[in-house]
Scaffold this motif. Structure first.
Motif, mmCIF file in Angstrom:
data_model
loop_
_atom_site.group_PDB
_atom_site.id
_atom_site.type_symbol
_atom_site.label_atom_id
_atom_site.label_comp_id
_atom_site.label_asym_id
_atom_site.label_seq_id
_atom_site.Cartn_x
_atom_site.Cartn_y
_atom_site.Cartn_z
ATOM 1 N N ARG A 65 24.571 -17.549 -6.316
ATOM 2 C CA ARG A 65 26.128 -17.826 -6.354
ATOM 3 C C ARG A 65 26.637 -17.766 -4.571
ATOM 4 O O ARG A 65 27.489 -18.781 -4.406
ATOM 5 N N ARG A 89 17.643 -14.218 -6.816
ATOM 6 C CA ARG A 89 18.356 -13.629 -7.757
ATOM 7 C C ARG A 89 19.610 -14.379 -7.973
ATOM 8 O O ARG A 89 20.198 -14.854 -7.004
ATOM 9 N N ASN A 90 20.293 -14.177 -9.025
ATOM 10 C CA ASN A 90 21.484 -14.903 -9.432
ATOM 11 C C ASN A 90 22.430 -14.625 -8.673
ATOM 12 O O ASN A 90 23.462 -15.779 -8.153
ATOM 13 N N ASN A 91 22.970 -13.075 -8.520
ATOM 14 C CA ASN A 91 24.011 -12.925 -7.418
ATOM 15 C C ASN A 91 23.948 -13.557 -6.031
ATOM 16 O O ASN A 91 25.156 -14.342 -5.865
ATOM 17 N N THR A 95 12.533 -18.522 -5.683
ATOM 18 C CA THR A 95 13.662 -18.110 -6.735
ATOM 19 C C THR A 95 14.184 -17.169 -6.311
ATOM 20 O O THR A 95 13.697 -16.079 -6.042
ATOM 21 N N ASP A 131 17.751 -20.821 -8.946
ATOM 22 C CA ASP A 131 17.995 -19.276 -9.385
ATOM 23 C C ASP A 131 17.344 -19.064 -10.808
ATOM 24 O O ASP A 131 16.210 -19.502 -11.246
ATOM 25 N N GLU A 132 17.518 -17.700 -10.916
ATOM 26 C CA GLU A 132 16.672 -17.241 -12.056
ATOM 27 C C GLU A 132 16.616 -17.716 -13.379
ATOM 28 O O GLU A 132 15.779 -17.516 -14.273
ATOM 29 N N ASP A 133 17.793 -18.548 -13.671
ATOM 30 C CA ASP A 133 18.005 -19.450 -14.662
ATOM 31 C C ASP A 133 17.180 -20.781 -14.620
ATOM 32 O O ASP A 133 17.287 -21.706 -15.739
#
Length: 389
Positions: A285, A280-282, A278, A316-318
């Motif tokens: 992207r 991180r979201n940034n 997993t 991703d984190e979601d």
């Protein structure tokens, strides 16, 4: 490039084995191999993916299929496989051609080198006019490492050989929009997006290990490689040719017009999840935009006990799956790098290396055509919560 003259045929246990007596269904096997002989005369290259060895073996060992455990099924495969191949051999001889047995494990398909070796073997058999009969090597596999169903195995063979068609013969005439026993169930002639039908296909036959859901998963794998999947009832008379000629109805899962490369298809269509990361979201992207691979500094958590060269699923984190790619490090090394970003890989691992866990060139972004996997919830190591002390 798709080989238009190459066809993979998958036949399930319910067609090959008499359910009551657990003996070979000779009438169906004669019809099956008779059609294959006719296709060979037309210049078609046919590969047969066959179930049946475990079911036949259970009959020889006098074991109840409903009560058989893993070791029972492994033993049943050991005695059932030569029995099944002997039946195929006898019938094929009547039609003037020979057969070969190709036993495959999940690792043969998930490991790139073994995948290519298997492809070379099957291709050579076809060049010599031999019918390859492919089955999972159930004698040595366990529940944790097996393919699990011959539908997806057949799809992987279709991908491997760049076949134009995968014909799955089963006990019903195709896909319905709900359980076909329900009032108002509608037959589905063409499928473009198999994801629409996954929830209504969760059932299995008493002898087989797969149901219509695994056929939809297999169809998605085949679609991505430019291979159309036809799902039809396996009738005794002309089980293959009647379907190919449109004389018997079937469900067609339409092939992608612009299939991915052989490398991309192999990397994205997995049978089992070796592990996952997993991010991180940034950085997720940036990965989606094709700017970066997976760096140690991007890692939020790691799941699974994977090794260097395994294909990992990237979330991703979601919890949304972003990509799949070949890892440069095993799980322990990747965790060490993620936990110690102030130190060089040389200091941490004892050898010179990059801190990129998955290079961008070895990463394939998921598209709408792919079936996403759920993010694992067990055996997850959160980087922010782990201490090496």
């Amino acid at each position: 490039m798709v080989a238009e003259n190459r066809i993979v045929v998958k036949v399930g246990s319910s067609l090959l084995v008499n359910e009551e007596h657990l003996t070979p269904s000779y009438a169906f096997i004669h019809g099956l191999l008779g059609d294959i002989a006719a296709l060979r005369q037309e210049g078609k290259e046919v590969v047969l993916t066959s179930s049946g060895s475990v079911a036949l073996g259970l009959g020889l060992l006098d074991l109840d299929p409903a009560e058989a455990g893993v070791q029972d099924k492994q033993a049943a495969a050991a005695v059932g496989q030569p029995y099944l191949l002997n039946v195929y051999k006898q019938v094929a001889t009547e039609y003037g051609f020979d057969i070969a047995q190709v036993l495959i494990t999940a690792e043969d398909l998930e490991n790139r080198r073994r995948f290519l070796n298997t492809r070379n073997t099957i291709t050579r058999l076809l060049e010599r006019g031999i019918l390859p009969i492919v089955n999972e090597n159930d004698t040595v596999t366990t529940e944790e490492i097996r393919v699990g169903d011959n539908d997806r195995l057949a799809a992987k063979v279709g991908q491997m050989l760049m076949a134009s068609k995968l014909l799955i013969l089963t006990s019903i005439d195709g896909l319905y929009d709900r359980n076909p026993e329900e009032e108002g169930a509608q037959f589905v002639e063409k499928v473009h997006d198999v994801a629409e039908y996954l929830e209504v296909t969760k059932s299995t036959s008493s002898l087989g290990s797969g149901g219509m859901m695994t056929k939809m998963q297999a169809a998605n794998m085949a679609q991505n490689a430019g291979c159309a999947t036809l799902i039809a009832k396996g009738e005794i008379d002309s089980p293959i040719i009647a379907v190919l000629n449109g004389e018997r109805r079937y469900t067609e899962c339409v092939a992608e017009k612009d299939p991915a490369s052989s490398w991309a298809v192999w990397l994205t269509d997995r049978l089992n999840m070796a592990g996952s990361i997993t991010v991180r979201n940034n950085p997720a992207r940036d990965i989606r935009s094709g700017e970066i691979g997976v760096r140690a500094q991007d890692v939020a958590s790691i799941q699974g006990d994977f090794g260097k060269g395994d294909v990992l699923h990237i979330f991703d984190e979601d919890g949304l799956e972003v990509a799949r790619g070949l890892t440069n490090f095993g799980s322990q090394e990747a965790l060490i790098l993620a936990l110690n970003q102030d130190k060089t890989p040389k200091e941490l691992l004892g050898y010179k290396a990059s801190d990129v866990i998955i290079n961008q060139k070895n990463l394939i972004l998921l598209e709408e055509r792919h079936l996403n996997w759920d993010q694992p919830v067990d055996d997850v190591l959160q980087v922010d919560e782990v201490s090496l002390d």
